[in-house]
Scaffold this active site. Structure first.
Site, PDB file in Angstrom:
ATOM      1  N   ILE A 139       6.078   6.592   9.091  1.00  0.00           N
ATOM      2  CA  ILE A 139       5.785   8.003   8.818  1.00  0.00           C
ATOM      3  C   ILE A 139       4.401   8.371   9.347  1.00  0.00           C
ATOM      4  CG2 ILE A 139       4.708   7.967   6.507  1.00  0.00           C
ATOM      5  CD1 ILE A 139       6.977  10.079   5.793  1.00  0.00           C
ATOM      6  N   ALA A 140       3.477   7.399   9.337  1.00  0.00           N
ATOM      7  CA  ALA A 140       2.159   7.619   9.933  1.00  0.00           C
ATOM      8  C   ALA A 140       2.289   7.743  11.447  1.00  0.00           C
ATOM      9  CB  ALA A 140       1.223   6.477   9.565  1.00  0.00           C
TER      10      ALA A 140
ATOM     11  N   SER B 281      -6.307   1.740   7.143  1.00  0.00           N
ATOM     12  CA  SER B 281      -5.317   0.773   6.679  1.00  0.00           C
ATOM     13  C   SER B 281      -5.996  -0.195   5.713  1.00  0.00           C
ATOM     14  CB  SER B 281      -4.723   0.004   7.862  1.00  0.00           C
ATOM     15  OG  SER B 281      -3.777  -0.946   7.420  1.00  0.00           O
TER      16      SER B 281
ATOM     17  N   TYR C 117      -9.086   2.388   2.998  1.00  0.00           N
ATOM     18  CA  TYR C 117      -8.875   3.816   2.790  1.00  0.00           C
ATOM     19  C   TYR C 117     -10.184   4.511   2.424  1.00  0.00           C
ATOM     20  CZ  TYR C 117      -3.988   2.240   2.348  1.00  0.00           C
ATOM     21  OH  TYR C 117      -2.759   1.669   2.558  1.00  0.00           O
TER      22      TYR C 117
ATOM     23  N   HIS D  92       0.491   6.739  -3.743  1.00  0.00           N
ATOM     24  CA  HIS D  92      -0.158   8.025  -3.474  1.00  0.00           C
ATOM     25  C   HIS D  92      -1.279   8.353  -4.458  1.00  0.00           C
ATOM     26  CE1 HIS D  92       3.511   9.852  -1.146  1.00  0.00           C
ATOM     27  NE2 HIS D  92       2.949   8.831  -0.524  1.00  0.00           N
TER      28      HIS D  92
ATOM     29  N   LYS E 268       5.818  13.460   0.699  1.00  0.00           N
ATOM     30  CA  LYS E 268       6.791  13.457  -0.394  1.00  0.00           C
ATOM     31  C   LYS E 268       7.285  12.012  -0.573  1.00  0.00           C
ATOM     32  CE  LYS E 268      10.348  12.286   1.980  1.00  0.00           C
ATOM     33  NZ  LYS E 268      11.021  11.027   1.642  1.00  0.00           N
TER      34      LYS E 268
END
Length: 328
Positions: free
Chosen positions: A17-18, A38, A60, A81, A99
């Site tokens: 997704i990244a 990462s 992060y 998340h 999401k």
């Protein structure tokens, strides 16, 4: 943010997704993929080389601390998340969070409270909410092309095997948060009326997670919605909005490309194609940039209250099914 400024996005995570985010940002002139973070420097550097990203961080926290990052895009599994979004918000960084927004409504409420308290922009990256097809379908409904809507059906299914993010409770697995969230949003985008009643069933994995589920919603405006999602089979992924004088068929509720309009007796009227896109993700990044320019704290396309409503709805469904995560 100044209207002429290129929005510099810091991507958290290096999964598929990244990658999709990096591809999308590479095709936009108003935004750029400026940094990637990462849990290891090795992964961050490899991702940065692959996608020609200027900055790579082995944590992060380092990415969040970069003063040149305008927007933090959280592209980790939904189970991860909460912590990174909380850290970013407390550091004053605007966030776009993939999401499903959080693991549950409790986490969602806390994150929304922090964003409000800190007065920092925050958005959920449910990409279908930001796409031009939303306006196309709303206009078709509002103009009376299909009469009065009475029935909505939507299915989303992919045969995903034994992927950890589907099979592991600690990764908030199952079909609902990964796929069912799109079916629920498909309804809410066009029919935000109160839910009068809801019935549902699911088939579980050996690890106690919902692999296939079915949900029936009755809305206060008289619309009935039949929704299915599955991580165990190949679905048709079609959405249908049926009215008294015709219907609309949306070819893929996960990323629509065509809306078919049929009149009475299912006679074909026309196919409406959506605008050509990079990946479909571009609209959420552009919406965030526009909101930052305007000084908003949430996007118009996906208000915070709607994000919370969907999370509460999914919590209620999981409770009925007996599907639990460690974070509940």
């Amino acid at each position: 943010m100044n209207e002429d400024k290129v929005m510099r996005v810091g991507v958290i995570g290096t999964g598929w997704i990244a990658e999709k985010a990096a591809i999308t940002l590479d095709g936009l002139k108003e935004c750029e993929c400026y940094a990637v973070g990462s849990r290891t420097m090795e992964k961050a550097e490899a991702f940065a080389r692959q996608w020609n990203i200027p900055k790579a961080y082995g944590s992060y926290s380092e990415l969040i601390a970069d003063p040149d990052v305008d927007l933090v895009y959280v592209g980790t599994p939904h189970s991860h998340h909460f912590d990174v979004t909380k850290e970013a918000l407390l550091a004053g960084k605007p966030c776009l969070v993939e999401k499903a927004f959080m693991a549950n409504a409790r986490q969602t409420e806390e994150i929304l409270r922090i964003a409000k308290q800190q007065r920092v922009f925050l958005a959920e990256a449910i990409w279908t909410r930001y796409q031009p097809v939303v306006g196309i379908v709303r206009d078709l409904i509002d103009s009376g092309r299909i009469g009065t809507p009475r029935l909505v059906t939507a299915t989303l299914g992919y045969s995903m095997g034994d992927k950890p993010r589907i099979m592991r409770p600690d990764l908030c697995g199952g079909a609902l948060l990964d796929l069912g969230v799109y079916a629920l949003n498909f309804v809410r985008m066009f029919f935000p009326a109160d839910i009068v009643s809801i019935d549902s069933q699911c088939v579980k994995s050996a690890t106690g997670l919902d692999l296939t589920n079915a949900m029936t919603l009755v809305l206060a405006d008289g619309v009935l919605c039949n929704l299915q999602s599955s991580a165990a089979c190949v679905g048709d992924n079609i959405g249908v909005i049926a009215g008294t004088d015709g219907n609309l068929i949306i070819d893929n509720i996960n990323n629509p490309h065509c809306v078919t309009v049929n009149t009475h007796d299912r006679e074909f009227v026309e196919d409406i194609l959506v605008p050509q896109q990079i990946t479909g993700y571009e609209y959420q990044f552009l919406a965030c940039r526009k909101a930052l320019i305007e000084g908003l704290l949430e996007p118009r396309e996906m208000p915070h209250q709607e994000t919370l409503f969907i999370m509460q709805l999914m919590d209620d469904l999981r409770r009925k099914w007996g599907v639990k995560y460690p974070y509940d």
